[in-house]
Motif scaffolding. Structure first.
Motif, short mmCIF file in Angstrom:
data_model
loop_
_atom_site.label_atom_id
_atom_site.label_comp_id
_atom_site.label_asym_id
_atom_site.label_seq_id
_atom_site.Cartn_x
_atom_site.Cartn_y
_atom_site.Cartn_z
N ILE A 54 8.37 -1.64 -15.41
CA ILE A 54 7.14 -0.83 -15.53
C ILE A 54 5.99 -1.50 -14.79
O ILE A 54 5.22 -0.83 -14.08
CB ILE A 54 6.79 -0.63 -17.02
CG1 ILE A 54 7.82 0.31 -17.68
CG2 ILE A 54 5.39 -0.04 -17.16
CD1 ILE A 54 7.69 0.40 -19.18
N GLU A 55 5.88 -2.84 -14.94
CA GLU A 55 4.81 -3.57 -14.24
C GLU A 55 4.98 -3.48 -12.73
O GLU A 55 4.00 -3.30 -11.99
CB GLU A 55 4.82 -5.04 -14.68
CG GLU A 55 4.37 -5.26 -16.12
CD GLU A 55 2.96 -4.76 -16.37
OE1 GLU A 55 2.09 -4.96 -15.51
OE2 GLU A 55 2.73 -4.14 -17.43
N ILE A 56 6.24 -3.60 -12.28
CA ILE A 56 6.52 -3.49 -10.84
C ILE A 56 6.15 -2.10 -10.33
O ILE A 56 5.54 -1.94 -9.27
CB ILE A 56 8.00 -3.80 -10.54
CG1 ILE A 56 8.29 -5.29 -10.81
CG2 ILE A 56 8.36 -3.44 -9.10
CD1 ILE A 56 9.75 -5.66 -10.71
N GLN A 57 6.54 -1.07 -11.10
CA GLN A 57 6.24 0.30 -10.70
C GLN A 57 4.73 0.54 -10.66
O GLN A 57 4.23 1.22 -9.76
CB GLN A 57 6.91 1.28 -11.67
CG GLN A 57 8.42 1.34 -11.52
CD GLN A 57 9.08 2.21 -12.56
OE1 GLN A 57 8.52 2.45 -13.64
NE2 GLN A 57 10.28 2.69 -12.28
N GLN A 106 3.53 -0.99 -7.52
CA GLN A 106 3.89 -0.17 -6.37
C GLN A 106 2.98 1.06 -6.27
O GLN A 106 2.56 1.44 -5.18
CB GLN A 106 5.36 0.26 -6.47
CG GLN A 106 6.34 -0.88 -6.27
CD GLN A 106 7.78 -0.46 -6.48
OE1 GLN A 106 8.05 0.52 -7.18
NE2 GLN A 106 8.70 -1.19 -5.90
N ILE A 107 2.69 1.67 -7.43
CA ILE A 107 1.81 2.84 -7.44
C ILE A 107 0.42 2.46 -6.94
O ILE A 107 -0.18 3.16 -6.12
CB ILE A 107 1.73 3.44 -8.85
CG1 ILE A 107 3.06 4.09 -9.22
CG2 ILE A 107 0.61 4.48 -8.94
CD1 ILE A 107 3.16 4.53 -10.67
N ASN A 108 -0.08 1.31 -7.42
CA ASN A 108 -1.40 0.84 -6.96
C ASN A 108 -1.40 0.57 -5.46
O ASN A 108 -2.37 0.87 -4.76
CB ASN A 108 -1.79 -0.43 -7.72
CG ASN A 108 -2.10 -0.16 -9.19
OD1 ASN A 108 -2.44 0.96 -9.55
ND2 ASN A 108 -1.95 -1.16 -10.03
N SER A 109 -0.27 -0.02 -4.98
CA SER A 109 -0.16 -0.32 -3.56
C SER A 109 -0.16 0.97 -2.74
O SER A 109 -0.82 1.06 -1.70
CB SER A 109 1.13 -1.11 -3.29
OG SER A 109 1.31 -1.34 -1.92
N VAL A 110 0.59 1.97 -3.22
CA VAL A 110 0.64 3.26 -2.52
C VAL A 110 -0.74 3.90 -2.51
O VAL A 110 -1.18 4.44 -1.49
CB VAL A 110 1.67 4.19 -3.19
CG1 VAL A 110 1.54 5.61 -2.64
CG2 VAL A 110 3.08 3.67 -2.97
N GLN A 111 -1.44 3.82 -3.66
CA GLN A 111 -2.77 4.41 -3.72
C GLN A 111 -3.72 3.75 -2.73
O GLN A 111 -4.50 4.43 -2.05
CB GLN A 111 -3.32 4.27 -5.15
CG GLN A 111 -2.64 5.19 -6.16
CD GLN A 111 -3.13 4.95 -7.57
OE1 GLN A 111 -3.65 3.88 -7.88
NE2 GLN A 111 -2.95 5.93 -8.44
N GLU A 112 -3.65 2.42 -2.63
CA GLU A 112 -4.50 1.70 -1.69
C GLU A 112 -4.15 2.06 -0.25
O GLU A 112 -5.02 2.21 0.60
CB GLU A 112 -4.37 0.18 -1.90
CG GLU A 112 -4.98 -0.32 -3.19
CD GLU A 112 -6.47 0.02 -3.29
OE1 GLU A 112 -7.18 -0.14 -2.29
OE2 GLU A 112 -6.91 0.45 -4.37
#
Length: 281
Positions: free
Chosen positions: A87-90, A93-99
């Motif tokens: 969950i933390e990794i996901q 990844q979501i934060n990275s995609v958003q950035e």
């Protein structure tokens, strides 16, 4: 006692063996026939022996069950920990995609603004058509930025995609970019002509990969097989004409002052000391 499936199977096998001994002694074939009257026919000594063996096996089985329960609890704990980590990794990844999306949108908006600003400076009205054209330009530049062109590589009579990709990977690694990035597409461009080698266009995962390869493309001259091969970005026809003019101008600059190293970067002719130059022409 540590739990294992082999131990559990061994206990089960021992228990089945003891039961078969009781069945045989009591002259019965299965547990459903093990009635009180049938067991009463057994002599005391063998019956005591059988009961003692079964008690020992039951105790062993209980210990194994306790160990199994502990193992299951441990696995549940580890599984929960793994799920939390996932969950933390996901989330990361979501934060990275958003950035990335924010960054890409800003970059896209800047290019559109640049194109529309240029149109405004030269007196063209800012219309829906001009904005759409700017968007198309951005998309085209984005697509082409992931492509790498290979010129001068000898063309065989028969080539397949797998063979071309393998050869292009060797060329990329010869520049010093190791490991070579994944090649998504690879194909010859243009109409085949006798005695000519058509350029090869390959698609990579990102524009940054293309840039890193182009930065080291000059290393190909150190390899005999690739001394006539050179790399370049995927340019539009307009860019090709502009680049051709820049090359012609650069040749004049070289003839006037050959002591410098000249190269083209970001549509400009740049110079550097020959002993420290790391650019790509």
């Amino acid at each position: 006692m540590d739990f294992s499936i082999d131990q559990l199977n061994a206990v089960e096998k021992e228990m089945q063996s003891e039961l078969q001994k009781i069945f045989k002694t009591a002259n019965i074939s299965c547990s459903s026939e093990a009635t009180e009257s049938a067991l009463m026919k057994l002599n005391k000594n063998p019956l005591v022996k059988f009961v003692n063996s079964l008690l020992h096996l039951v105790e062993k089985n209980v210990e194994l069950c306790k160990s199994a329960a502990g193992t299951i609890d441990q696995l549940k704990t580890e599984k929960i920990a793994d799920q939390k980590l996932l969950i933390e990794i996901q989330k990361g990844q979501i934060n990275s995609v958003q950035e990335t999306v924010k960054s890409e949108m800003k970059s896209w908006a800047d290019v559109v603004k640049k194109n529309t600003s240029q149109a405004h400076r030269i007196g063209k009205p800012l219309t829906e058509k001009s904005i759409k054209q700017a968007v198309r330009t951005v998309n085209e530049e984005k697509r082409r930025s992931k492509n790498l062109m290979i010129y001068g590589f000898k063309e065989a009579d028969r080539e397949d995609v797998y063979e071309i990709k393998k050869k292009m990977k060797d060329i990329i690694e010869s520049t010093g970019v190791i490991p070579a990035p994944r090649i998504y597409e690879a194909s010859r461009i243009g109409t085949k002509e006798q005695g000519k080698n058509r350029p090869i266009k390959i698609e990579l995962e990102s524009a940054s990969k293309v840039d890193s390869i182009l930065m080291q493309a000059r290393n190909l001259k150190d390899f005999t097989d690739y001394e006539h091969v050179y790399l370049g970005p995927d340019r539009t026809k307009e860019d090709q004409l502009e680049h051709k003019k820049l090359v012609a101008e650069m040749k004049k600059m070289i003839s006037r002052d050959p002591s410098k190293h000249y190269f083209i970067r970001q549509r400009k002719i740049c110079t550097a000391d020959k002993t420290t130059a790391m650019g790509v022409v």
